[in-house]
Design a protein around this motif. Structure first.
Motif, PDB file in Angstrom:
ATOM      1  N   ILE A  21       0.838  -1.197   0.000  1.00  0.00           N
ATOM      2  CA  ILE A  21       0.000   0.000   0.000  1.00  0.00           C
ATOM      3  C   ILE A  21       0.875   1.250   0.000  1.00  0.00           C
ATOM      4  O   ILE A  21       0.583   2.245  -0.682  1.00  0.00           O
ATOM      5  CB  ILE A  21      -0.955   0.006   1.218  1.00  0.00           C
ATOM      6  CG1 ILE A  21      -1.959  -1.142   1.108  1.00  0.00           C
ATOM      7  CG2 ILE A  21      -1.676   1.342   1.327  1.00  0.00           C
ATOM      8  CD1 ILE A  21      -2.850  -1.074  -0.124  1.00  0.00           C
ATOM      9  N   LYS A  22       1.966   1.195   0.756  1.00  0.00           N
ATOM     10  CA  LYS A  22       2.897   2.323   0.778  1.00  0.00           C
ATOM     11  C   LYS A  22       3.465   2.565  -0.626  1.00  0.00           C
ATOM     12  O   LYS A  22       3.550   3.717  -1.085  1.00  0.00           O
ATOM     13  CB  LYS A  22       4.032   2.046   1.768  1.00  0.00           C
ATOM     14  CG  LYS A  22       4.975   3.229   1.965  1.00  0.00           C
ATOM     15  CD  LYS A  22       6.173   2.849   2.824  1.00  0.00           C
ATOM     16  CE  LYS A  22       5.769   2.436   4.225  1.00  0.00           C
ATOM     17  NZ  LYS A  22       6.968   2.173   5.080  1.00  0.00           N
ATOM     18  N   ALA A  23       3.831   1.479  -1.304  1.00  0.00           N
ATOM     19  CA  ALA A  23       4.353   1.600  -2.666  1.00  0.00           C
ATOM     20  C   ALA A  23       3.295   2.178  -3.597  1.00  0.00           C
ATOM     21  O   ALA A  23       3.589   3.045  -4.435  1.00  0.00           O
ATOM     22  CB  ALA A  23       4.815   0.235  -3.166  1.00  0.00           C
ATOM     23  N   TYR A  24       2.066   1.708  -3.448  1.00  0.00           N
ATOM     24  CA  TYR A  24       0.968   2.221  -4.279  1.00  0.00           C
ATOM     25  C   TYR A  24       0.787   3.722  -4.065  1.00  0.00           C
ATOM     26  O   TYR A  24       0.632   4.482  -5.035  1.00  0.00           O
ATOM     27  CB  TYR A  24      -0.330   1.487  -3.945  1.00  0.00           C
ATOM     28  CG  TYR A  24      -1.547   2.147  -4.558  1.00  0.00           C
ATOM     29  CD1 TYR A  24      -1.882   1.925  -5.893  1.00  0.00           C
ATOM     30  CD2 TYR A  24      -2.346   3.016  -3.804  1.00  0.00           C
ATOM     31  CE1 TYR A  24      -2.979   2.544  -6.463  1.00  0.00           C
ATOM     32  CE2 TYR A  24      -3.443   3.644  -4.368  1.00  0.00           C
ATOM     33  CZ  TYR A  24      -3.758   3.411  -5.690  1.00  0.00           C
ATOM     34  OH  TYR A  24      -4.841   4.040  -6.259  1.00  0.00           O
ATOM     35  N   ASN A  25       0.817   4.159  -2.828  1.00  0.00           N
ATOM     36  CA  ASN A  25       0.621   5.575  -2.526  1.00  0.00           C
ATOM     37  C   ASN A  25       1.726   6.430  -3.132  1.00  0.00           C
ATOM     38  O   ASN A  25       1.468   7.505  -3.689  1.00  0.00           O
ATOM     39  CB  ASN A  25       0.554   5.788  -1.015  1.00  0.00           C
ATOM     40  CG  ASN A  25      -0.725   5.224  -0.407  1.00  0.00           C
ATOM     41  OD1 ASN A  25      -1.746   5.100  -1.090  1.00  0.00           O
ATOM     42  ND2 ASN A  25      -0.674   4.869   0.873  1.00  0.00           N
ATOM     43  N   PHE A  26       2.969   5.955  -3.014  1.00  0.00           N
ATOM     44  CA  PHE A  26       4.083   6.686  -3.613  1.00  0.00           C
ATOM     45  C   PHE A  26       3.912   6.787  -5.132  1.00  0.00           C
ATOM     46  O   PHE A  26       4.007   7.870  -5.719  1.00  0.00           O
ATOM     47  CB  PHE A  26       5.408   5.993  -3.299  1.00  0.00           C
ATOM     48  CG  PHE A  26       6.002   6.342  -1.970  1.00  0.00           C
ATOM     49  CD1 PHE A  26       6.188   7.665  -1.588  1.00  0.00           C
ATOM     50  CD2 PHE A  26       6.393   5.348  -1.084  1.00  0.00           C
ATOM     51  CE1 PHE A  26       6.744   7.990  -0.365  1.00  0.00           C
ATOM     52  CE2 PHE A  26       6.947   5.657   0.151  1.00  0.00           C
ATOM     53  CZ  PHE A  26       7.126   6.988   0.508  1.00  0.00           C
ATOM     54  N   LEU A  27       3.680   5.640  -5.759  1.00  0.00           N
ATOM     55  CA  LEU A  27       3.657   5.585  -7.219  1.00  0.00           C
ATOM     56  C   LEU A  27       2.466   6.333  -7.808  1.00  0.00           C
ATOM     57  O   LEU A  27       2.594   7.001  -8.845  1.00  0.00           O
ATOM     58  CB  LEU A  27       3.652   4.119  -7.681  1.00  0.00           C
ATOM     59  CG  LEU A  27       4.968   3.376  -7.438  1.00  0.00           C
ATOM     60  CD1 LEU A  27       4.771   1.873  -7.572  1.00  0.00           C
ATOM     61  CD2 LEU A  27       6.039   3.857  -8.419  1.00  0.00           C
ATOM     62  N   SER A  28       1.318   6.220  -7.176  1.00  0.00           N
ATOM     63  CA  SER A  28       0.147   6.930  -7.690  1.00  0.00           C
ATOM     64  C   SER A  28       0.309   8.435  -7.552  1.00  0.00           C
ATOM     65  O   SER A  28      -0.252   9.208  -8.346  1.00  0.00           O
ATOM     66  CB  SER A  28      -1.115   6.461  -6.964  1.00  0.00           C
ATOM     67  OG  SER A  28      -1.024   6.699  -5.565  1.00  0.00           O
ATOM     68  N   ASP A  29       1.094   8.861  -6.569  1.00  0.00           N
ATOM     69  CA  ASP A  29       1.376  10.286  -6.400  1.00  0.00           C
ATOM     70  C   ASP A  29       2.406  10.773  -7.415  1.00  0.00           C
ATOM     71  O   ASP A  29       2.272  11.842  -8.015  1.00  0.00           O
ATOM     72  CB  ASP A  29       1.881  10.541  -4.981  1.00  0.00           C
ATOM     73  CG  ASP A  29       2.223  12.014  -4.740  1.00  0.00           C
ATOM     74  OD1 ASP A  29       1.359  12.875  -4.993  1.00  0.00           O
ATOM     75  OD2 ASP A  29       3.361  12.296  -4.305  1.00  0.00           O
TER      76      ASP A  29
END
Length: 300
Positions: free
Chosen positions: A276-284
């Motif tokens: 989820i942390k990776a998703y948040n970084f990448l989507s940002d």
């Protein structure tokens, strides 16, 4: 004595053969041009392949295993019946991942202004001092760019000198009058790609390319979890990129090329909070490819 001379000649030939940097595959298509000679297209295809593969683009020697694999798919959209071709090209280059059979794509770009003149049987000549023809300039520009990105993936900012060589080709080719070489020819052309690669604004992205491959992908065979965790730790560095410039051609092309691969790699992380942390970084960082990053929330 004669055997010694033969052996020396063979060594010299072997050294020359093994010294080239590129291993290119060329495909030329003309699906909507009925009157074009297919044999002439095959000859052009072979001429382009030989130009890329047989020229020396660096002062270094590459073994066959070190040569950079790249693909050029050139689609001819119109032909004047003589030597003038209007075309588009898809250019892709790959980098092997250490201790595996997997090749990671480094560059995957479309060039909508790949126009050139070529007469049947003509040899391709190139000079880094003078403009000779648009086709040889196009191929030299991409050869240097491909080598530059490959170098960036093996050492921090290692491709700068080759981006400078590509810039020299670009500056000289501007005198030829063909599209794609100048700033006002469009926002997604050769000029802007080269400008982005040499712009300090995108320095962090170039460093990420090195760390992602050398400290991430290349570690996967030893330990998948460690390699994925290393990549996750790199993502905050990309938040330093200027948000207003994320739509520029270099980050746009890079993330479009890498989004699916990054998602697949980070999906191996066992901890759902890390995914989820990776998703948040990448989507940002890369909202244009958010649909691909959705896979991180569904993994495992």
């Amino acid at each position: 004595m004669r055997r010694v001379l033969v052996f020396i000649v063979l060594l010299l030939i072997s050294g020359f053969v093994n010294s080239q940097e590129l291993s290119s595959r060329i495909q030329i298509l003309a699906p909507n041009i009925s009157n074009i000679n297919k044999k002439n297209l095959e000859l052009l295809q072979n001429t382009i392949r030989d130009f890329l593969n047989n020229n020396k683009w660096t002062s270094e020697s590459y073994t066959p295993q070190e040569r950079i694999t790249c693909n050029f798919v050139i689609t001819i959209t119109s032909w004047d019946g003589s030597s003038g071709y209007t075309a588009e090209a898809q250019i892709q280059s790959n980098r092997p991942v250490y201790n595996s059979s997997y090749n990671s794509t480094l560059l995957n770009i479309s060039d909508k202004d790949f126009d050139f003149g070529y007469s049947d049987g003509q040899s391709l000549d190139f000079s880094d001092q003078n403009f000779i023809g648009n086709l040889s300039s196009l191929l030299a520009y991409y050869a240097y760019t491909i080598i530059g990105i490959d170098k960036d993936s093996f050492s921090k900012l290692g491709g700068s000198s080759f981006y400078n060589k590509a810039q020299n080709v670009l500056n000289i080719a501007q005198t030829g009058g063909n599209k794609g070489w100048k700033a006002f020819d469009g926002l997604r052309n050769r000029y802007w790609l080269n400008q982005n690669l040499l712009d300090n604004t995108f320095k962090d992205l170039r460093i990420f390319i090195y760390d992602y491959h050398f400290n991430g992908l290349d570690k996967l065979q030893d330990n998948v979890s460690t390699g994925a965790s290393n990549i996750l730790a790199l993502l905050p560095s990309l938040q330093q990129l200027d948000r207003q410039k994320l739509g520029s051609i270099f980050p746009n092309v890079y993330f479009a090329t890498k989004a699916e691969e990054i998602t697949n790699v980070l999906s191996n992380m066992v901890n759902p909070q890390d995914r989820i942390k990776a998703y948040n970084f990448l989507s940002d960082i890369d909202p244009a490819n958010i649909n691909k990053y959705e896979g991180l929330k569904k993994a495992r």
